[in-house]
Write a protein that holds these residues in place. Structure first.
Motif, PDB file in Angstrom:
ATOM      1  N   ALA A 141      -2.446   4.712   4.648  1.00 42.91           N
ATOM      2  CA  ALA A 141      -1.761   3.917   3.618  1.00 42.91           C
ATOM      3  C   ALA A 141      -1.806   2.438   3.970  1.00 42.91           C
ATOM      4  O   ALA A 141      -1.994   1.577   3.099  1.00 42.91           O
ATOM      5  N   PHE A 142      -1.650   2.132   5.259  1.00 39.80           N
ATOM      6  CA  PHE A 142      -1.746   0.739   5.712  1.00 39.80           C
ATOM      7  C   PHE A 142      -3.136   0.180   5.443  1.00 39.80           C
ATOM      8  O   PHE A 142      -3.287  -0.928   4.904  1.00 39.80           O
ATOM      9  N   CYS A 143      -4.174   0.915   5.836  1.00 35.55           N
ATOM     10  CA  CYS A 143      -5.547   0.439   5.656  1.00 35.55           C
ATOM     11  C   CYS A 143      -5.861   0.214   4.185  1.00 35.55           C
ATOM     12  O   CYS A 143      -6.514  -0.782   3.822  1.00 35.55           O
ATOM     13  N   HIS A 144      -5.393   1.103   3.338  1.00 38.53           N
ATOM     14  CA  HIS A 144      -5.662   0.945   1.898  1.00 38.53           C
ATOM     15  C   HIS A 144      -4.933  -0.275   1.337  1.00 38.53           C
ATOM     16  O   HIS A 144      -5.494  -1.029   0.528  1.00 38.53           O
ATOM     17  N   ALA A 145      -3.698  -0.488   1.805  1.00 32.86           N
ATOM     18  CA  ALA A 145      -2.898  -1.608   1.280  1.00 32.86           C
ATOM     19  C   ALA A 145      -3.454  -2.953   1.713  1.00 32.86           C
ATOM     20  O   ALA A 145      -3.367  -3.936   0.965  1.00 32.86           O
ATOM     21  N   TYR A 146      -4.067  -3.031   2.914  1.00 27.41           N
ATOM     22  CA  TYR A 146      -4.501  -4.320   3.459  1.00 27.41           C
ATOM     23  C   TYR A 146      -6.022  -4.439   3.566  1.00 27.41           C
ATOM     24  O   TYR A 146      -6.512  -5.325   4.253  1.00 27.41           O
ATOM     25  N   ASN A 147      -6.755  -3.548   2.893  1.00 29.80           N
ATOM     26  CA  ASN A 147      -8.221  -3.576   2.944  1.00 29.80           C
ATOM     27  C   ASN A 147      -8.695  -3.594   4.391  1.00 29.80           C
ATOM     28  O   ASN A 147      -9.528  -4.401   4.803  1.00 29.80           O
ATOM     29  N   ALA A 148      -8.124  -2.703   5.190  1.00 32.17           N
ATOM     30  CA  ALA A 148      -8.412  -2.649   6.622  1.00 32.17           C
ATOM     31  C   ALA A 148      -9.251  -1.419   6.951  1.00 32.17           C
ATOM     32  O   ALA A 148      -9.390  -0.498   6.144  1.00 32.17           O
ATOM     33  N   VAL A 149      -9.797  -1.419   8.167  1.00 34.95           N
ATOM     34  CA  VAL A 149     -10.543  -0.275   8.671  1.00 34.95           C
ATOM     35  C   VAL A 149     -10.005   0.077  10.052  1.00 34.95           C
ATOM     36  O   VAL A 149      -9.303  -0.723  10.679  1.00 34.95           O
ATOM     37  N   ALA A 150     -10.355   1.266  10.535  1.00 31.46           N
ATOM     38  CA  ALA A 150      -9.944   1.693  11.874  1.00 31.46           C
ATOM     39  C   ALA A 150     -11.195   1.914  12.715  1.00 31.46           C
ATOM     40  O   ALA A 150     -11.896   2.908  12.554  1.00 31.46           O
ATOM     41  N   PHE A 151     -11.500   0.941  13.578  1.00 32.06           N
ATOM     42  CA  PHE A 151     -12.608   1.104  14.519  1.00 32.06           C
ATOM     43  C   PHE A 151     -12.136   2.067  15.615  1.00 32.06           C
ATOM     44  O   PHE A 151     -11.086   1.865  16.218  1.00 32.06           O
ATOM     45  N   CYS A 152     -12.927   3.099  15.863  1.00 35.47           N
ATOM     46  CA  CYS A 152     -12.460   4.179  16.725  1.00 35.47           C
ATOM     47  C   CYS A 152     -13.307   4.346  17.974  1.00 35.47           C
ATOM     48  O   CYS A 152     -14.535   4.459  17.903  1.00 35.47           O
ATOM     49  N   ASP A 153     -12.636   4.394  19.101  1.00 33.69           N
ATOM     50  CA  ASP A 153     -13.234   4.872  20.334  1.00 33.69           C
ATOM     51  C   ASP A 153     -13.538   6.364  20.143  1.00 33.69           C
ATOM     52  O   ASP A 153     -12.911   7.038  19.316  1.00 33.69           O
ATOM     53  N   ALA A 154     -14.487   6.887  20.925  1.00 32.19           N
ATOM     54  CA  ALA A 154     -14.810   8.315  20.809  1.00 32.19           C
ATOM     55  C   ALA A 154     -13.591   9.178  21.084  1.00 32.19           C
ATOM     56  O   ALA A 154     -13.469  10.290  20.561  1.00 32.19           O
TER      57      ALA A 154
END
Length: 583
Positions: free
Chosen positions: A227-240
């Motif tokens: 919900a946060f990413c959608h609200a702020y046009n964000a992404v989650a860069f992920c470590d393996a």
């Protein structure tokens, strides 16, 4: 003669941060080691200065002042035994939770123990006089400046962290006579926020979350992150090992290592969650970093920390989702990142038989609902280029980040759920380091160990190490420890594994690998646990990594030339060539 601030950079940084944090009351005692500090403070009308000859009285005065005003008070004294006289009043302040900042000036720490007058050891403080103690060394380079700034922020913030109380700063001086600095430096001020306080807004800017090594996600926390990413046009860069596989997960390891310019890197605001991660640099250089962690520590991986949110991740997401409820969601940043990832993965090169080749073939064949433990360095890097099935949990001993104990950690985890498959990937040095653990009598039939055996620490011979290690001759003998443990013996691990009751598999080529690997990834529990030994060579490992890092290269002539020189000669070689061209 007009007097301004000292030219001692550590002193400037401390003064600038005192002002930035709103601390202005100072009680100074006479001396020479604190001349640069006090001499700078007294010419700045922003500070309220008081004098007291006796340091014991000065510290008790500070107790009275801060108890009455509610504001922090700074103490300043010289070297020798002056600081010891603060102990009685700081003890009082500790138990009364009074915010006093005791700044004890000193000569260089290197002088301790050499019979130099007035140099005493302040490394250790009694446990009940200060909440924390920091040393601000002389600033000689950018690393020193970052370190001093971080420690000064940490000390000041500790004055009212988990209750108020006294704090100590040991401030080095070189007795500079230069007070010609008219303006204090621009310093990075770090703020700490608690769950029920007023939190800063996220203005419209490129925002990303970086998830380091992370425990299993609660469904409700994953939903809040999305919900946060959608609200702020964000992404989650992920470590393996981030263990987040939702909609906003961006596996950015492969795009990040390409030579082509990438506008998705370098976010304006990076929100850093999770723990230790070897791949944290994949997001480039963010302009600003917010750290969200319940311990509230100032962990500044990127050197751009501006705020620490001492709260659960769920509380953080909830707050900002609520703040953004009037805004329209936007996933354009996500689409841009996913398109790049898809484009690069769609152009994977032909790889030689190597660790990366093995990972490219197996990553999507690891059975659902299983667990994967990756060794550090090569295993973590090689498998991070690819996505696993979202039900696969991935872990790595990234905390201490050593090669010891990878097998033991895997075995310990496998004992918890004997009905679930547990896979582990290790190199030969790590495998033999921890080989005794395979003889543990509690091991069941749910263990699958992939051993990449190239008979040395291949990491030290890769092209990416050119500037760090490969300038040394004969690396193989000692630094990469070549030819131990049977020198890729075809029977050593086989005999050991089978004698301990394991099923043994092996491969030395793509053809052999393709015939064998289906058995290794069979989703059903077999009668025995398995060890799959894959023999590779460092030349192929190096070549495979080069090909992965050059799927997309700078198409310009200048970029290509730079790339070639860098690969052949490293950074030092590039600098040498530049110097020659200038002549």
């Amino acid at each position: 003669m007009e007097q301004y601030y000292t030219d001692e950079r550590n002193v400037q940084i401390l003064i600038a941060l005192l002002k930035a944090h709103g601390i202005k009351q100072v009680i100074a005692s006479p001396g020479s080691a604190n001349v640069t500090f006090v001499g700078s403070l007294q010419q700045d009308p922003w500070f309220e200065m008081y004098s007291c000859v006796d340091e014991r009285s000065a510290a008790y005065m500070a107790c009275g002042m801060t108890a009455e005003s509610g504001e922090p008070v700074v103490l300043s004294c010289t070297g020798a035994t002056a600081s010891r006289n603060y102990f009685p009043a700081l003890t009082e302040a500790f138990y009364r939770k009074l915010p006093i900042l005791a700044v004890t000036s000193t000569q260089e720490e290197s002088k301790i123990g050499h019979l130099i007058p007035q140099v005493i050891d302040r490394h250790q403080q009694p446990s009940d006089i200060v909440k924390c103690s920091e040393h601000l060394q002389t600033v000689k380079d950018e690393d020193d400046e970052w370190n001093v700034t971080l420690k000064a922020n940490r000390a000041i913030l500790e004055l009212d962290h988990h209750g108020r109380g006294p704090v100590h700063i040991n401030l080095t001086t070189r007795y500079s006579h230069n007070f010609s600095i008219r303006e204090l430096p621009s310093v990075k001020v770090i703020h700490r926020y608690l769950p029920h306080g007023k939190l800063p807004p996220i203005h419209k800017r490129k925002t990303a979350v970086y998830i380091g090594s992370h425990s299993k996600w609660k469904p409700e926390d994953a939903a809040l992150l999305e919900a946060f990413c959608h609200a702020y046009n964000a992404v989650a860069f992920c470590d393996a090992t981030a263990n987040y596989h939702g909609k906003y997960c961006v596996n950015y390891n492969l795009p990040a290592c390409q030579s082509i310019a990438d506008t998705n890197k370098n976010p304006d605001l990076l929100i850093h969650i999770g723990d230790m991660s070897d791949e944290a640099g994949m997001v480039g250089t963010p302009k600003e970093v917010w750290r969200v962690c319940q311990d509230g520590k100032l962990s500044d991986r990127y050197g751009k920390l501006s705020a620490v949110f001492e709260m659960s991740e769920g509380d953080f997401w909830s707050h900002y989702v609520a703040m953004a409820k009037e805004e329209n969601g936007d996933d354009s940043y996500l689409m841009s990142c996913l398109n790049m990832e898809k484009r690069i993965l769609g152009k994977l090169p032909e790889l030689p038989f190597s660790h990366i080749y093995v990972a490219s073939r197996l990553h999507d064949k690891i059975p659902e609902n299983s667990v994967m433990h990756l060794g550090i360095l090569s295993p973590l890097r090689s498998w991070s280029y690819f996505r696993f099935h979202p039900t696969v949990d991935i872990y790595c001993n990234q905390g201490g980040f050593g090669i010891d104990g990878n097998l033991s950690s895997l075995i310990g985890a496998s004992l918890i759920h004997p009905e679930k498959l547990y896979f582990g990937v290790v190199g030969d040095l790590s495998f033999f380091y921890d080989i005794n653990s395979l003889g543990n009598r509690h091991i069941g039939n749910n263990l699958r160990v992939l051993l990449i055996n190239n008979s040395l620490g291949a990491e030290f011979l890769l092209f990416k190490q050119t500037n760090i290690i490969t300038c040394v001759n004969d690396i193989e003998s000692y630094i990469s420890a070549e030819n131990h443990f049977g020198n890729q013996s075809s029977v050593l691990v086989r005999h050991y594994a089978e004698d301990l009751g394991f099923e043994y598999l092996s491969a030395s080529s793509k053809e052999e690998f393709d015939k064998v690997y289906p058995r290794f990834v069979t989703p059903e529990l077999a009668e025995k646990s398995m060890i799959f030994e894959v023999f590779t060579h460092v030349k192929d490992e190096n070549d495979a990594l080069k090909r992965m890092w050059n799927i997309e290269i700078d198409k310009s002539l200048k970029g290509t030339a730079k790339k070639v020189v860098k690969f052949l000669f490293g950074h030092e070689g590039m600098n040498t060539i530049k110097s020659i061209l200038k002549k």
